[in-house]
Design an enzyme around this catalytic site. Structure first.
Site, PDB file in Angstrom:
ATOM      1  N   TYR A  22       0.806  -1.221   0.000  1.00  0.00           N
ATOM      2  CA  TYR A  22       0.000   0.000   0.000  1.00  0.00           C
ATOM      3  C   TYR A  22       0.843   1.277   0.000  1.00  0.00           C
ATOM      4  O   TYR A  22       0.306   2.375  -0.015  1.00  0.00           O
ATOM      5  CB  TYR A  22      -0.928   0.006   1.212  1.00  0.00           C
ATOM      6  CG  TYR A  22      -1.975  -1.071   1.161  1.00  0.00           C
ATOM      7  CD1 TYR A  22      -3.096  -0.927   0.346  1.00  0.00           C
ATOM      8  CD2 TYR A  22      -1.855  -2.236   1.914  1.00  0.00           C
ATOM      9  CE1 TYR A  22      -4.065  -1.917   0.286  1.00  0.00           C
ATOM     10  CE2 TYR A  22      -2.820  -3.229   1.860  1.00  0.00           C
ATOM     11  CZ  TYR A  22      -3.921  -3.060   1.047  1.00  0.00           C
ATOM     12  OH  TYR A  22      -4.876  -4.033   0.995  1.00  0.00           O
ATOM     13  N   HIS A  97     -12.350   3.302  -4.018  1.00  0.00           N
ATOM     14  CA  HIS A  97     -11.579   2.184  -3.459  1.00  0.00           C
ATOM     15  C   HIS A  97     -10.129   2.278  -3.899  1.00  0.00           C
ATOM     16  O   HIS A  97      -9.850   2.634  -5.050  1.00  0.00           O
ATOM     17  CB  HIS A  97     -12.150   0.834  -3.916  1.00  0.00           C
ATOM     18  CG  HIS A  97     -13.509   0.561  -3.411  1.00  0.00           C
ATOM     19  ND1 HIS A  97     -13.773   0.225  -2.107  1.00  0.00           N
ATOM     20  CD2 HIS A  97     -14.717   0.606  -4.030  1.00  0.00           C
ATOM     21  CE1 HIS A  97     -15.072   0.047  -1.941  1.00  0.00           C
ATOM     22  NE2 HIS A  97     -15.674   0.290  -3.085  1.00  0.00           N
TER      23      HIS A  97
END
Lengths: 140, 140, 140, 140, 140, 140, 140, 140, 140, 140, 140, 140
Positions: A22, A97
């Site tokens: 991430y 998202h």
């Protein structure tokens, strides 16, 4: 113009959780960059891991803000109550998202929330938020 | 930079089909505006109602272009062959939809194609394409 | 009055394929008989095994003809794209089948296309087409 | 030639129920017109809201009449017993519906009865009956 | 001892319907033979094609008879109301079928009624009834 | 003896697509080797990404060739129309797959086409084709 | 006449397992009583908890005995291999159960085996076997 | 004001069936008490075990009464025909159940009828009827 | 080279069971022919109707033989334990079936075992085994 | 007598959210009217959008109050934890809904909570609460 | 105190099968260590790949031992017969798994056996057995 | 060593809720006993009925504690967000349940959380926690 970003569960771990996937940047840092890039927009940012607090947030800004960016995380696929809140407010909501939900587990392919949003942007990491802002500013 | 827009079935009817819903502008007109707004991008546009010709198009540009915007229309939900083609090519593909697929019939909530795309943008009408271009240009 | 008959996959084999079941007459021969029986109707006949070409045919005649008879064969049960095309055009479409789809395999009990047709006639062999013509001519 | 029309539940309300949708004509009036248009046919008409009485009617005429037109209404989708009766009799039965069952709720997309009928005609309103008569008279 | 045989839909056609499969004997004839073979039993026979009349029959004899043989035909698989009636009465009920329901279509593999019966005997043709009588007489 | 190999979508990319998985050899090269190894067989090779063109190919050779090897790729799991074509032709068809479909995603575990093929060979890479030829030549 | 009783898993515990429910009598004792009551029948009894041994038993007697009574216990609902064995032998097989499978858990409502048996008798406790013998002796 | 209570299958057994659960009072007695408590209301009471007669009753009173209380018993979960009748009439219908359907078997959790009723009251025993009357009289 | 053929339930009946379908040749006879045709291969043959013995056989040869041909019969579709055994051993396993499993009942369309096999060959009768041997010998 | 009304997610928006559908009255105003109409009842009112706070509220009053009216909103259909709480407390709980859940989306036809409530009242708008109070006061 | 460990299919391969995952220790070695660590416990160990032999083992020790640790391997998810055996015996049984069944394939998320065990311990490798022993010794 | 016990919804009622089933001891009392038994462990205990607060607790301790025992109660089966939190933290998490989830309602047979836990222990009442502590201390 006032835009509110509402982030759901586990997004407060960004930058800390699996950074090789991430990235090392946390959401607050990204948020400042985003705000700087759009000086004429009045941004608000809210995060909670509590389903009901996200509903409260939608209620709070959903009748006055010009747009809401909602990343409901895992609640996207299970929360009828949150979807009802999106349906109940007047401000247009864009579903956001980080990852592409269709490339993940089967139980993430459902979205109760999406049915009541203007549109959905997923899979572009933090840029998903920037694209959603573009929609609201017609800058795209 | 070369970007290719590939449109699937029935999108050639845009501007003609239910204009009170989809608007009076056809895709070619929108495409010209989009190209004008991004003079440094080398755009290509292709439309077909034939599933296999869309696969051909992905094969043709999928090893050389910098990005592909794919609106597979009704094939989104049924074509494993098209999804295989997206998986096989090297160019990153962004899934685009005019309407929000989660706000429509249940059989449109599935996406074989999405599993192999970088990301997905749906529900913003023709602006969905502009947002996808923003992703590729990092302009967002 | 202009009526267009659009036949889908494998119907070009009529008369040749399992004649003890489907009969020895091919569709072209039947079509001539039908046209002779209705001299005031301007008939058009089109057959293709390609899903996208059937969509093209619906687009071509779907804004000018007075009626379309569509036998989509195996695409009936799988093609959302073809169903979208039926929904997009203005000419009323009648769904036609040689056999009774409810008396066959389970996967033939679904019809995406039927949802957008005026009506459906199935099970009467080639007479299914004649009955559909009766609907359009109000001769029935 | 003797043809029997058997109507199932709620069809006795035709002309009275939601006339803006179903029209102002009741079935008896339509039946008279139909009989007049086919003077050589010996028509019989039967309606009941009771599933078992419809089975009785199929038994009564199903070994002597030349054809039966059966609109089983809501029983179409739930009655195995009625489907068994269609399978048991010798007279060919044609399934008839006023509306297109594939354009309605999901639970109407199933037909137990259809599996044992010669064919099915749906979606043409009262004309569905006329088309079924055409099948039997080979007038189409 | 009083035993009641209750037959459901289409069983009145026995001997007449597909005799090459079900035989040429009708139920009344079989019933007489059965009664002759058990002179000490007070038999009652009832048949109806109407679901509610079968419920009525269960109510009528279900508090006084010593046993009920119920062949509910097609209602076996669809009627919760009939199953409720079996559950409500005090007389033990044995489920009887001419054919083996597991060797037929999938929709016949369910039995609402069976859940409230003492036991079930299926697949032995008319002998299924005789075996059920054996159960009640302990002759087996 | 005449054998026809019909390859479906994305198989034209063989040798180019993910070579570390599928190998560096393209199908044409393999085809030449195969033909050389069976000099007495008259081979024909056809590939298309278009579902309907595969149906056309089955129609073209399905009444004259001695055998057809069909690798329908992604259409295997979705195309009722293609399966109908296999059922309609007279030449025996063998289903061939490079990979083992049961070791892949769930949606690849279904095969409409297999139901009408003589047999199926999958998982042996290009050797799957050679084994199918062995079947036809009885060389195995 | 030779009849073979084949009992599947856990039936060896009869009389020992939950006697307040299943009774205090074990199967061997019952079997002796049954044999005494039918002196002209040549009975054989076999029990195993091993699925494959039950298949072996069906193979052993399934081409010579006059009838087989099979209580497959828990394998009834899961064993395709056992069902195949019932289908492969020539001796008629009657399915027997102590309890009524439709009054138990959902996963017991399926029977692979039943599809290939002559008939099925369930719910009468040990008397289920006696009734099955009656079927074979025509004594019922 | 005219209110009609329509009771479906097995409710005629009230007071007689499992009184330790459902109580010793029969519906007629309760009905008299209810009528006495509301002297200004013109009550009508109808019960039948026949699905079609319940449809008839809805037709009979559904265009003139001020309100209908419908306890369809087991038909609640299976009868599309009865649900169609509720949809067809003009009088508002309230769904009533003695027991709480969500606390019972899974197959009772569905209600075709509920979709067309004003509202639903279940689980309060006979008081469910009284509460429904309160709705109509606004006395609550 | 050592190859082991492992046959599962009911395959010991080959030649005896429904010979008009499966042929008059038993497996042992076929096996001798196969061995004769490949004199350099060390063949082993094992058959059992017992699931666990098939697992044992896989364990016994699965670390030393060069290849295993496994026809698991009815266990193919139900046995996770057998599939685990295939996954656990090191010898490559080829799945073999006499008949085409996709042309049979729905419950035969699943294969737990296939997911762990190199490949699968089905539908060619006894020749399926010969083709699998070809794979191992690269003779194909 | 003490009665507690517990309202779940989004019910705080009443009067503000889609007033043309839900009316212009907010819940607090209605609550005052309700309390005035029942001066002898000690009412308590609690609302939260947080699932866990609703559980806390059930814990707080569920061992002392005489009755609880619970409108769990969207949690009705997804919250096993809330259903567990209803099951755990001793005070009888009545399920209340403004709208008829069977007339809405499919995912609202399930109720985890209902299984543990005394009864359920839905579809009467704010009067649903009044009817539930009637149940507790026996005034109905 | 007597404790019996019953291991199902493929567990005899432990130490040999994929040692990088499951470790290099085989079960017998672990078993000796476990026995040494609990000198006052009378341990018994049994392993079989045959479903019915596991049932036999449960019968053999299930009425005398103080506890059974059952790792049913792949039978956990498919064997109703084994679950019946667990239900039938009197000794408490603890379900044990090396791996966490919820982190594996979907078909491993079901457990027929678990429903009749005291408790379940999974995911801790060989330590799962040790924890189960702790339960029986109350040492934990 | 630091271990954290995190309890989800309704577990605060322990000792108060159905004491005849769950016992009279509350969790705090048990917790003290557990801590006394392991004086070298630094225990932390947290309970909440709020899904998001449980996520917060996982975030708080999930990067520093040595182990977490999580009894997520009813959220086990519905909360993807909680499962994401378990996946995101670094501390190993053990799933704990008082009761055996496979012996309860069907909707409790699913576990989103289990997929990301080290292991799972269920069915041993409060001892389940002690066994989980044993895992962390290697005392077992």
């Amino acid at each position: 113009m006032k835009l509110v970003i509402i982030n759901g569960p586990n997004l407060n771990l960004l930058g800390k959780r699996e950074p090789e996937i991430y990235g090392h940047i946390d959401f607050e840092t990204f948020f400042k960059t985003l705000a700087l890039a759009h000086p004429t927009i009045n941004f608000e940012y809210y995060q909670s891991n509590v389903e009901g607090e996200l509903i409260n947030a939608l209620h709070q800004w959903g009748f006055s803000a010009n747009g809401i960016l909602l990343n409901a995380g895992g609640f996207t696929h299970t929360s009828i109550a949150l979807a009802d809140a999106v349906a109940a407010v007047k401000t247009p909501v864009v579903e956001v998202h980080l990852s592409n939900i269709f490339a993940r587990e089967n139980f993430r392919h459902t979205s109760y929330i999406g049915a009541h949003c203007v549109g959905s942007i997923s899979g572009f990491g933090l840029q998903s938020y920037a694209l959603a802002v573009s929609y609201f500013t017609n800058m795209a």
